[in-house]
Scaffold this motif. Structure first.
Motif, mmCIF file in Angstrom:
data_model
loop_
_atom_site.group_PDB
_atom_site.id
_atom_site.type_symbol
_atom_site.label_atom_id
_atom_site.label_comp_id
_atom_site.label_asym_id
_atom_site.label_seq_id
_atom_site.Cartn_x
_atom_site.Cartn_y
_atom_site.Cartn_z
ATOM 1 N N UNK A 1 0.836 -1.190 0.000
ATOM 2 C CA UNK A 1 0.000 0.000 0.000
ATOM 3 C C UNK A 1 0.880 1.253 0.000
ATOM 4 N N UNK A 2 0.546 2.205 -0.853
ATOM 5 C CA UNK A 2 1.272 3.474 -0.891
ATOM 6 C C UNK A 2 0.945 4.285 0.368
ATOM 7 N N UNK A 3 1.943 5.067 0.829
ATOM 8 C CA UNK A 3 1.768 5.873 2.029
ATOM 9 C C UNK A 3 2.171 7.312 1.744
ATOM 10 N N UNK A 4 1.373 8.238 2.261
ATOM 11 C CA UNK A 4 1.587 9.665 2.005
ATOM 12 C C UNK A 4 1.681 10.419 3.327
ATOM 13 N N UNK A 5 2.661 11.313 3.412
ATOM 14 C CA UNK A 5 2.748 12.252 4.528
ATOM 15 C C UNK A 5 1.937 13.487 4.167
ATOM 16 N N UNK A 6 0.981 13.850 5.015
ATOM 17 C CA UNK A 6 0.309 15.140 4.905
ATOM 18 C C UNK A 6 0.952 16.034 5.958
ATOM 19 N N UNK A 7 1.772 16.986 5.508
ATOM 20 C CA UNK A 7 2.534 17.808 6.438
ATOM 21 C C UNK A 7 1.721 19.021 6.846
ATOM 22 N N UNK A 64 9.855 7.499 9.925
ATOM 23 C CA UNK A 64 10.952 7.196 9.004
ATOM 24 C C UNK A 64 10.472 7.558 7.602
ATOM 25 N N UNK A 65 11.052 8.588 7.009
ATOM 26 C CA UNK A 65 10.588 9.060 5.703
ATOM 27 C C UNK A 65 10.722 7.993 4.623
ATOM 28 N N UNK A 66 11.589 7.011 4.833
ATOM 29 C CA UNK A 66 11.752 5.937 3.853
ATOM 30 C C UNK A 66 10.511 5.066 3.726
ATOM 31 N N UNK A 67 9.611 5.159 4.709
ATOM 32 C CA UNK A 67 8.377 4.361 4.691
ATOM 33 C C UNK A 67 7.299 4.982 3.810
#
Length: 198
Positions: A1-7, A64-67
């Motif tokens: 599953x793709x994962x997105x950071x909403x900052x 961990x931004x790599x995730x």
């Protein structure tokens, strides 16, 4: 599953953040391929542009931004403290990290300013709030070739010029991370594509 950071920066504009929670949220209940959205900030509570207070799920130091596969940055209001977080070196470093790996970075309105300040848009195309000569001049000073269009895509970076383009940016994120079929499916569920019950 793709994962997105909403900052979520201090002073974030609520609507510009909510389009990502809605569009990506719909992928998990109606879509063909779910996308996980995680809210991240530099503080435990964020006061928004129009006096909402929200709590990011994680502090930037806790992830961990790599995730993650993509980074979404809504814009905000300077009078509400947006640039306190938007220009913080920790966010700028995250942007550089994502760009160095050709990961998707998407912004709404002045959310493009930290992307430009990080240096990754130097010599590339972008846009920001079209009714502010000051913000457009700042982008130019940071080496960005300003394009007067609602949404501008330069390789892995999406910028846009106003809140009115926010949903289009969120939809573009869905399509780029998954598929046109997935995007059309959620647009149907959300009522952006007409379908009648029989």
């Amino acid at each position: 599953m793709k994962k997105v950071i909403l900052f979520l920066c201090q002073g974030v504009e609520e609507y510009e953040a909510s389009v990502f929670t809605d569009a990506l949220g719909w992928t998990t209940t109606y879509g063909l391929e779910p996308i996980e959205l995680v809210t991240v900030g530099l503080r435990s509570k964020v006061k928004c542009a129009w006096n909402f207070t929200i709590e990011p799920e994680f502090q930037l130091s806790e992830i961990d931004s790599n995730d993650f596969d993509a980074l979404a940055i809504p814009g905000g209001m300077s009078r509400a403290g947006f640039y306190e977080d938007a220009y913080d070196e920790r966010l700028l470093s995250l942007i550089r990290d994502f760009d160095s790996q050709d990961k998707l970075i998407a912004s709404v309105c002045v959310g493009a300013l930290p992307i430009a300040k990080s240096g990754v848009l130097n010599g590339r195309n972008g846009t920001t709030y079209h009714l502010s000569e000051k913000r457009q001049a700042q982008m130019k000073e940071m080496g960005v070739n300003i394009i007067q269009q609602p949404v501008v895509i330069d390789k892995n970076i999406i910028t846009s010029r106003s809140p009115s383009a926010a949903m289009d940016v969120a939809f573009t994120v869905v399509e780029k991370l998954t598929s046109t079929a997935n995007l059309n499916r959620i647009k149907e569920g959300m009522g952006f594509i007409e379908k009648t019950c029989v």
